[in-house]
Design an enzyme around this catalytic site. Structure first.
Site, PDB file in Angstrom:
ATOM      1  N   HIS A 268       1.089  -0.957  -0.002  1.00 45.44           N
ATOM      2  CA  HIS A 268       0.045   0.366   0.326  1.00 45.44           C
ATOM      3  C   HIS A 268       0.710   1.300  -0.115  1.00 45.44           C
ATOM      4  O   HIS A 268       2.115   1.875  -1.000  1.00 45.44           O
ATOM      5  CB  HIS A 268      -0.956   0.388   1.360  1.00 45.44           C
ATOM      6  CG  HIS A 268      -2.188   0.451   1.401  1.00 45.44           C
ATOM      7  ND1 HIS A 268      -2.189   1.717   0.037  1.00 45.44           N
ATOM      8  CD2 HIS A 268      -2.918   0.999   2.418  1.00 45.44           C
ATOM      9  CE1 HIS A 268      -3.197   2.636   0.473  1.00 45.44           C
ATOM     10  NE2 HIS A 268      -3.920   1.703   2.204  1.00 45.44           N
ATOM     11  N   HIS A 307      -2.699  -1.898 -10.331  1.00 48.32           N
ATOM     12  CA  HIS A 307      -3.093  -1.441  -9.398  1.00 48.32           C
ATOM     13  C   HIS A 307      -4.384  -2.242  -9.273  1.00 48.32           C
ATOM     14  O   HIS A 307      -5.103  -2.846 -10.061  1.00 48.32           O
ATOM     15  CB  HIS A 307      -4.089   0.330  -9.484  1.00 48.32           C
ATOM     16  CG  HIS A 307      -4.187   0.899  -8.056  1.00 48.32           C
ATOM     17  ND1 HIS A 307      -5.198   1.099  -7.895  1.00 48.32           N
ATOM     18  CD2 HIS A 307      -3.656   1.435  -6.862  1.00 48.32           C
ATOM     19  CE1 HIS A 307      -5.767   1.846  -7.143  1.00 48.32           C
ATOM     20  NE2 HIS A 307      -4.519   2.501  -6.755  1.00 48.32           N
ATOM     21  N   ASP A 363       2.794   5.260  -6.860  1.00 49.37           N
ATOM     22  CA  ASP A 363       3.745   5.405  -6.199  1.00 49.37           C
ATOM     23  C   ASP A 363       5.076   5.139  -6.853  1.00 49.37           C
ATOM     24  O   ASP A 363       6.075   5.653  -6.421  1.00 49.37           O
ATOM     25  CB  ASP A 363       4.369   4.437  -5.803  1.00 49.37           C
ATOM     26  CG  ASP A 363       3.395   4.106  -3.666  1.00 49.37           C
ATOM     27  OD1 ASP A 363       3.231   5.575  -3.812  1.00 49.37           O
ATOM     28  OD2 ASP A 363       2.282   3.338  -3.539  1.00 49.37           O
TER      29      ASP A 363
HETATM   30  N1  ACO Z   1       4.421  -6.710 -11.105  1.00 51.91           N
HETATM   31  C1  ACO Z   1       4.218  -8.040 -11.020  1.00 51.91           C
HETATM   32  N2  ACO Z   1       3.400  -8.532 -11.803  1.00 51.91           N
HETATM   33  C2  ACO Z   1       1.974  -8.596 -11.223  1.00 51.91           C
HETATM   34  C3  ACO Z   1       2.267  -6.726 -10.534  1.00 51.91           C
HETATM   35  C4  ACO Z   1       3.300  -5.869 -10.233  1.00 51.91           C
HETATM   36  N3  ACO Z   1       3.962  -5.299  -8.964  1.00 51.91           N
HETATM   37  N4  ACO Z   1       1.051  -6.531  -9.796  1.00 51.91           N
HETATM   38  C5  ACO Z   1       0.136  -7.459 -10.198  1.00 51.91           C
HETATM   39  N5  ACO Z   1       1.073  -8.506 -10.620  1.00 51.91           N
HETATM   40  C6  ACO Z   1       0.601  -9.516 -11.692  1.00 51.91           C
HETATM   41  C7  ACO Z   1       0.333 -10.759 -10.368  1.00 51.91           C
HETATM   42  O1  ACO Z   1       1.168 -11.409 -10.565  1.00 51.91           O
HETATM   43  C8  ACO Z   1      -0.598 -11.270 -11.007  1.00 51.91           C
HETATM   44  O2  ACO Z   1      -0.406 -12.101 -12.708  1.00 51.91           O
HETATM   45  P1  ACO Z   1      -1.707 -13.724 -12.339  1.00 51.91           P
HETATM   46  O3  ACO Z   1      -2.510 -12.905 -13.246  1.00 51.91           O
HETATM   47  O4  ACO Z   1      -0.121 -14.674 -13.391  1.00 51.91           O
HETATM   48  O5  ACO Z   1      -0.948 -14.432 -11.415  1.00 51.91           O
HETATM   49  C9  ACO Z   1      -2.190 -10.200 -11.964  1.00 51.91           C
HETATM   50  O6  ACO Z   1      -1.091  -9.551 -11.708  1.00 51.91           O
HETATM   51  C10 ACO Z   1      -2.877 -10.104 -10.828  1.00 51.91           C
HETATM   52  O7  ACO Z   1      -2.527  -9.363  -9.629  1.00 51.91           O
HETATM   53  P2  ACO Z   1      -3.286  -9.271  -8.223  1.00 51.91           P
HETATM   54  O8  ACO Z   1      -2.049  -9.528  -7.377  1.00 51.91           O
HETATM   55  O9  ACO Z   1      -4.138 -10.333  -8.307  1.00 51.91           O
HETATM   56  O10 ACO Z   1      -3.729  -7.889  -8.579  1.00 51.91           O
HETATM   57  P3  ACO Z   1      -4.455  -6.859  -6.629  1.00 51.91           P
HETATM   58  O11 ACO Z   1      -5.215  -6.286  -7.381  1.00 51.91           O
HETATM   59  O12 ACO Z   1      -4.754  -7.844  -6.453  1.00 51.91           O
HETATM   60  O13 ACO Z   1      -2.844  -6.268  -6.579  1.00 51.91           O
HETATM   61  C11 ACO Z   1      -1.404  -4.464  -6.196  1.00 51.91           C
HETATM   62  C12 ACO Z   1      -3.364  -4.803  -6.322  1.00 51.91           C
HETATM   63  C13 ACO Z   1      -1.397  -5.043  -4.982  1.00 51.91           C
HETATM   64  C14 ACO Z   1      -0.997  -2.907  -6.199  1.00 51.91           C
HETATM   65  C15 ACO Z   1      -0.203  -5.310  -7.115  1.00 51.91           C
HETATM   66  O14 ACO Z   1       0.103  -4.625  -7.944  1.00 51.91           O
HETATM   67  C16 ACO Z   1       1.231  -4.900  -6.780  1.00 51.91           C
HETATM   68  O15 ACO Z   1       1.400  -5.695  -5.594  1.00 51.91           O
HETATM   69  N6  ACO Z   1       1.765  -3.980  -6.753  1.00 51.91           N
HETATM   70  C17 ACO Z   1       3.274  -3.729  -6.714  1.00 51.91           C
HETATM   71  C18 ACO Z   1       3.298  -2.565  -4.987  1.00 51.91           C
HETATM   72  C19 ACO Z   1       2.486  -1.437  -5.668  1.00 51.91           C
HETATM   73  O16 ACO Z   1       2.959  -0.852  -6.081  1.00 51.91           O
HETATM   74  N7  ACO Z   1       1.329  -1.047  -4.387  1.00 51.91           N
HETATM   75  C20 ACO Z   1       0.969   1.123  -4.452  1.00 51.91           C
HETATM   76  C21 ACO Z   1      -0.927   0.757  -4.837  1.00 51.91           C
HETATM   77  S1  ACO Z   1      -0.909   2.204  -5.038  1.00 51.91           S
HETATM   78  C22 ACO Z   1      -1.659   2.941  -3.267  1.00 51.91           C
HETATM   79  O17 ACO Z   1      -1.532   1.439  -2.876  1.00 51.91           O
HETATM   80  C23 ACO Z   1      -1.285   3.927  -3.035  1.00 51.91           C
END
Ligand code: ACO
Length: 442
Positions: A268, A307, A363
């Site tokens: 987050h 996201h 971010d």
């Molecule tokens: N890098 C690589 N792969 C990713 C990323 C990433 N940053 N984010 C999602 N994916 C992939 C997952 O592995 C998944 O792939 P799959 O379908 O092959 O398993 C798919 O994309 C969907 O991902 P989920 O985890 O289901 O997406 P979710 O909506 O639960 O997660 C999150 C959102 C937590 C923000 C995620 O994108 C992430 O971890 N990003 C990196 C951390 C980040 O930047 N957080 C800041 C968010 S903005 C904020 O909070 C202010």
């Protein structure tokens, strides 16, 4: 007038149900009438992480993740970032409308009059270890504020809610700056009420021996815009936390402290901290192919990408990318920006990210600007928390006054052991079922 509804046929009983659809949603509680037999429990919806569940009706932020749209109270984020100030935006978020000139003056005065903290708060902060993470100090100290303001318990009293709102928006930057100065062993700097909200924050962070600290106007404005961009973002993890904790009728300091704790996680609000570590780790554009390979192999995530809601470019990331250049003209270029831009180009060109609709989020670039401004990495989530305080308070108050809301209490699907009898300690065998079959998460 015909109302929209969803017809459900239960093939266990052959019964048909009409579930009304309102605002594009069915009520989950309407599912409870669907039972396999009269003595069976009603149907529930299973939604881990509340991915497809609306938990409230809200009038604060609007997001269209597919189109990359964010609005506060109807105003596009781009217009607010260009024309508003953080304190004006905070007023908009908390009160629902942009202020008139006289109301804005009063609001600024009211917030500014609450920037000081009780001297005991200083002593409290001194009790943290010299190397305590400022986010931990912030969370603990916001929680501690509830003991300084027992009147905050009167949550149904409008005047009390207004007072705690002013105190929280006024004092969180002071606590944040104190947390930083403490971690550096620097003397604490008291608020300077002659300065703007962000100017005062920069003064409390960076003032040394000079009689009066004067923030650079470009940096002061850049920080103000960053605060506007982070002020609210509908039902994210920390906002859900403030609502859940507030729903037990805990005081707002406890609820906001809990929200800040949620924000502190790397999924987050601490993601921008992780972005810097990631960019430093790969060193330069030469490290990008290796990083992308590891991400695609599932060994790590590309931090600052993806996201839950935005399946398009995060509109905040676009604005932040523009501010970066203004900041660099004053403080010099942060070389990480070149690596970041190249990483963005490579990722957006790659089918792995394109097919999953993973774009830079807020971010990805914010940490690079903060770092260029001399704000230490550990402070990044703290800066986020300062800005988000107005959103948390607004969401908390909206929840409190919503007559449909009750104490948050979701259901679970129990998949654990059936009833069994207690086995005395001396009869339990090493290497028995407990050790070999039951492998819990702890
Ligand atoms: N890098 C690589 N792969 C990713 C990323 C990433 N940053 N984010 C999602 N994916 C992939 C997952 O592995 C998944 O792939 P799959 O379908 O092959 O398993 C798919 O994309 C969907 O991902 P989920 O985890 O289901 O997406 P979710 O909506 O639960 O997660 C999150 C959102 C937590 C923000 C995620 O994108 C992430 O971890 N990003 C990196 C951390 C980040 O930047 N957080 C800041 C968010 S903005 C904020 O909070 C202010």
């Amino acid at each position: 007038m015909a109302t929209a509804s969803l017809t459900v046929t239960d093939n266990r009983t052959g019964k048909r149900y009409e579930l009304p659809i309102e605002h594009g949603a069915i009520r989950a509680t309407d599912l409870a009438q669907i039972k396999a037999a009269p003595d069976q429990p009603g149907l529930v919806s299973y939604d881990p992480a509340l991915i497809n569940t609306a938990v409230c009706k809200s009038r604060i932020s609007f997001i269209d993740g597919d189109k990359g749209i964010l609005r506060y109270r109807g105003y596009p984020i781009e217009q607010l970032a260009e024309r508003s100030t953080y304190l004006e935006t905070a007023y908009l978020i908390v009160k629902g409308e942009l202020p008139t000139a006289s109301h804005f003056e009063m609001w600024k005065h009211n917030i500014t009059m609450h920037t000081m903290v009780h001297e005991n708060v200083k002593h409290f902060i001194r009790g943290f270890r010299y190397d305590a993470h400022p986010m931990g100090i912030l969370v603990g100290t916001i929680g501690a504020l509830s003991t300084f303001y027992p009147d905050a318990k009167s949550i149904m009293d409008l005047e009390s809610r207004r007072m705690q709102t002013r105190r929280l928006i006024g004092k969180v930057p002071t606590i944040a700056a104190f947390a930083y100065r403490h971690s550096r062993g620097l003397p604490l700097v008291y608020p300077d009420n002659e300065l703007s909200y962000t100017g005062n924050f920069l003064s409390m962070m960076f003032k040394m021996t000079e009689r009066t600290y004067r923030p650079h106007p470009v940096l002061e404005r850049a920080l103000d815009i960053l605060f506007i961009l982070h002020a609210d973002h509908e039902q994210n993890c920390s906002t859900t936390t403030v609502r859940a904790v507030g729903s037990s009728h805990a005081d707002p300091y406890s609820a906001v402290a809990a929200a800040a704790a949620a924000l502190g996680g790397p999924r987050h609000g601490a993601a921008n901290e992780e972005v810097i570590h990631m960019l430093e780790e790969i060193g330069s554009a030469r490290g990008i192919p290796g990083l992308i390979k590891r991400v695609k192999a599932g060994e790590r995530r590309l931090t600052g990408f993806g996201h839950r809601v935005y399946k398009n470019y995060d509109p905040r990331a676009r604005i932040i990318k523009q501010i970066a250049h203004e900041v660099f003209e004053v403080v010099g270029r942060n070389p990480l920006i070149d690596t970041a831009k190249e990483l963005e180009r490579v990722a957006l060109d790659d089918d792995y990210f394109a097919s999953r609709r993973l774009y830079p989020n807020v971010d990805f670039y914010s940490g690079i600007i903060y770092q260029a401004m001399g704000l230490p990495i550990a402070m990044f989530p703290v800066l986020f928390a300062i800005a988000r305080t107005s959103g948390w308070v607004a969401q908390w108050a909206e929840m409190l006054l919503d007559e449909e809301q009750k104490i948050t209490r979701p259901k679970q699907l129990y998949l654990g052991a059936d009833e069994r009898s207690y086995v005395p300690l001396e009869e339990r065998q090493d290497g028995g079922a407990l050790e070999t079959e039951v492998r819990g998460p702890l």
